[in-house]
Design an enzyme around this catalytic site. Structure first.
Site, mmCIF file in Angstrom:
data_model
loop_
_atom_site.group_PDB
_atom_site.id
_atom_site.type_symbol
_atom_site.label_atom_id
_atom_site.label_comp_id
_atom_site.label_asym_id
_atom_site.label_seq_id
_atom_site.Cartn_x
_atom_site.Cartn_y
_atom_site.Cartn_z
ATOM 1 N N ASN A 228 0.659 -1.073 -0.026
ATOM 2 C CA ASN A 228 -0.038 -0.054 0.021
ATOM 3 C C ASN A 228 0.884 1.352 -0.193
ATOM 4 O O ASN A 228 1.703 1.325 0.818
ATOM 5 C CB ASN A 228 -1.066 0.240 1.242
ATOM 6 C CG ASN A 228 -1.993 -1.052 1.331
ATOM 7 O OD1 ASN A 228 -1.605 -2.163 2.012
ATOM 8 N ND2 ASN A 228 -2.678 -1.255 0.144
ATOM 9 N N ILE A 259 -7.790 -7.284 3.265
ATOM 10 C CA ILE A 259 -8.370 -6.310 2.424
ATOM 11 C C ILE A 259 -7.276 -5.460 1.888
ATOM 12 O O ILE A 259 -7.386 -5.074 0.670
ATOM 13 C CB ILE A 259 -9.373 -5.280 3.560
ATOM 14 C CG1 ILE A 259 -10.343 -6.348 3.982
ATOM 15 C CG2 ILE A 259 -9.959 -4.202 2.466
ATOM 16 C CD1 ILE A 259 -11.321 -5.696 5.062
ATOM 17 N N ASP A 283 -2.375 -0.482 11.635
ATOM 18 C CA ASP A 283 -2.668 0.587 10.983
ATOM 19 C C ASP A 283 -3.999 0.922 11.248
ATOM 20 O O ASP A 283 -4.717 1.840 10.378
ATOM 21 C CB ASP A 283 -2.390 0.727 9.368
ATOM 22 C CG ASP A 283 -2.221 2.019 8.731
ATOM 23 O OD1 ASP A 283 -2.298 2.904 9.462
ATOM 24 O OD2 ASP A 283 -2.414 1.810 7.644
ATOM 25 N N ALA A 317 -8.589 3.687 3.993
ATOM 26 C CA ALA A 317 -8.281 4.802 4.811
ATOM 27 C C ALA A 317 -7.734 3.981 6.182
ATOM 28 O O ALA A 317 -8.579 4.054 7.193
ATOM 29 C CB ALA A 317 -9.220 5.904 5.044
#
Length: 394
Positions: A228, A259, A283, A317
């Site tokens: 990511n 995910i 995270d 996010a």
């Protein structure tokens, strides 16, 4: 309980630093691990408080989450002691006993406020909760091309002078910085971080493989949330991802919620990087442990639906991943052992943060940061520096 008494967790499988004891016990006294052994070696003392379980229960070192923004409607960017206290009180529920309070790209004023608050909190925190062992500065020194959920309006070039001001505001507690080393002055900041014993992590970066090579030469030793916010793998340009796979100098974070990267990609990363260099992170943001709904992340609305947190445009996010679910998922996706999990959740982050003399494994003399898992790998109890911080309700 008498403050001078010891806690004995008895008849359990103990995953100690050098061996796994099937019928073991562990003794906690004055915030430290004072005995580890097989149950036949245990000699009861008058003030011992014995918790007897069964060998299906497993005792592992507490997790150290080096990348976590928030939980339970609290976020490190709130800039309040109350927010960090909420995080510290909630995280033992998922087996986390230490963490880096993680900031994000915002205005200089907002970042400095969060850093000052965290620095003060670190120096005044108590033993009953998960310990804030430092600060992770994620941004604003990142690539606009790889912003992800970091607000582009506040991204800026790496700046040694500004970092020095922020480190002073934080009381010297910034321990890890995510930056894009290919940006102007990126290598200068990377070198400065190395010189001052701060971990330089490549993340939200469009670096080529050769640029990562330069960054490693300058002192980079970490990769932020693999896959990511980075240049991916290509057969003519290995990018940040290729460097993460191939360079033994790098510890590599991974969000294993299924995910942020598919289970197959978790296995691919694990097979290449192995438990020797992998670090599991959450995270997570303030929505973790809360109901579905809309929450704030750096002034942006984040929509949470069961397992996923996204911005309005669908951008991922952060996560709502709990550390004990990261453990279960990783074992399921990769078929790794619990010994491997201990490396990825405790030993590796402790070594990376230069804390392995006191944390990161079950060894006599280390902090009594331990987690008791049941046969389903659910958290039954968590002890933070010898204090029972969480106990699962019957």
């Amino acid at each position: 309980m008498d403050t001078h008494s010891s806690i004995i967790i008895y008849n359990v499988t103990v995953y100690s630093e050098n061996q796994t004891l099937k019928n073991g016990y562990i003794k906690l006294t004055n915030k430290k691990i004072t005995e580890i052994g097989e149950i036949h070696q245990y000699v009861r003392q008058p003030k011992d408080h014995v918790i007897e379980l069964s060998p299906s229960y497993k005792v592992i070192p507490g997790a150290i989450d080096v990348h976590i923004h928030g939980v339970n409607n609290a976020d490190a960017m709130d800039g309040t002691a109350e927010a960090l206290k909420t995080m510290a009180r909630t995280l033992p529920k998922e087996g986390t006993t230490s963490f880096l309070a993680t900031t994000m790209t915002q205005s200089n004023e907002a970042v400095e406020k969060a850093l000052g608050n965290a620095g003060t909190y670190i120096e005044e925190q108590t033993d009953a909760d998960a310990e804030v062992v430092g600060i992770h500065l994620e941004g604003p020194f990142i690539s606009p091309k790889r912003a992800g959920a970091q607000p582009p309006t506040h991204i800026q070039d790496p700046n040694v002078t500004l970092f020095q001001e922020w480190q002073k505001a934080a009381g010297g507690h910034i321990k890890l910085v995510t930056l894009a080393p290919e940006q102007p002055n990126g290598l200068a900041l990377t070198s400065y971080l190395k010189e001052t014993n701060v971990v330089a992590s490549i993340g939200h970066s469009d670096s080529t493989y050769d640029q990562v090579d330069e960054a490693i030469e300058a002192g980079a030793s970490h990769i932020t949330h693999l896959y990511n916010g980075m240049r991916g793998l290509h057969h003519r340009e290995p990018g940040v991802l290729g460097a993460a796979y191939l360079r033994d100098e790098l510890f590599v974070e991974l969000i294993t919620d299924g995910i942020h990267c598919r289970p197959e990609m978790v296995k691919l990363a694990y097979d290449q990087i192995t438990s020797e260099r992998m670090i599991l992170i959450t995270d997570s943001l303030r929505a973790k442990w809360l109901k579905n709904g809309t929450y704030d992340l750096g002034g942006q609305p984040v929509h949470v639906n069961d397992t996923t947190a996204t911005l309005a445009d669908g951008t991922l996010a952060g996560s709502i991943l709990k550390m004990n679910d990261a453990i279960k998922n990783t074992m399921s996706f990769t078929n790794c052992s619990l010994e491997d999990i201990v490396k990825m959740t405790a030993e590796n982050p402790a070594k990376q943060l230069n804390l392995f003399d006191t944390k990161g494994s079950i060894k006599i003399g280390k902090d009594a940061d331990i987690v008791v898992l049941n046969e389903n790998l659910d958290v039954e109890m968590t002890f933070c520096r010898g204090t029972l911080s969480f106990k699962k309700e019957d």
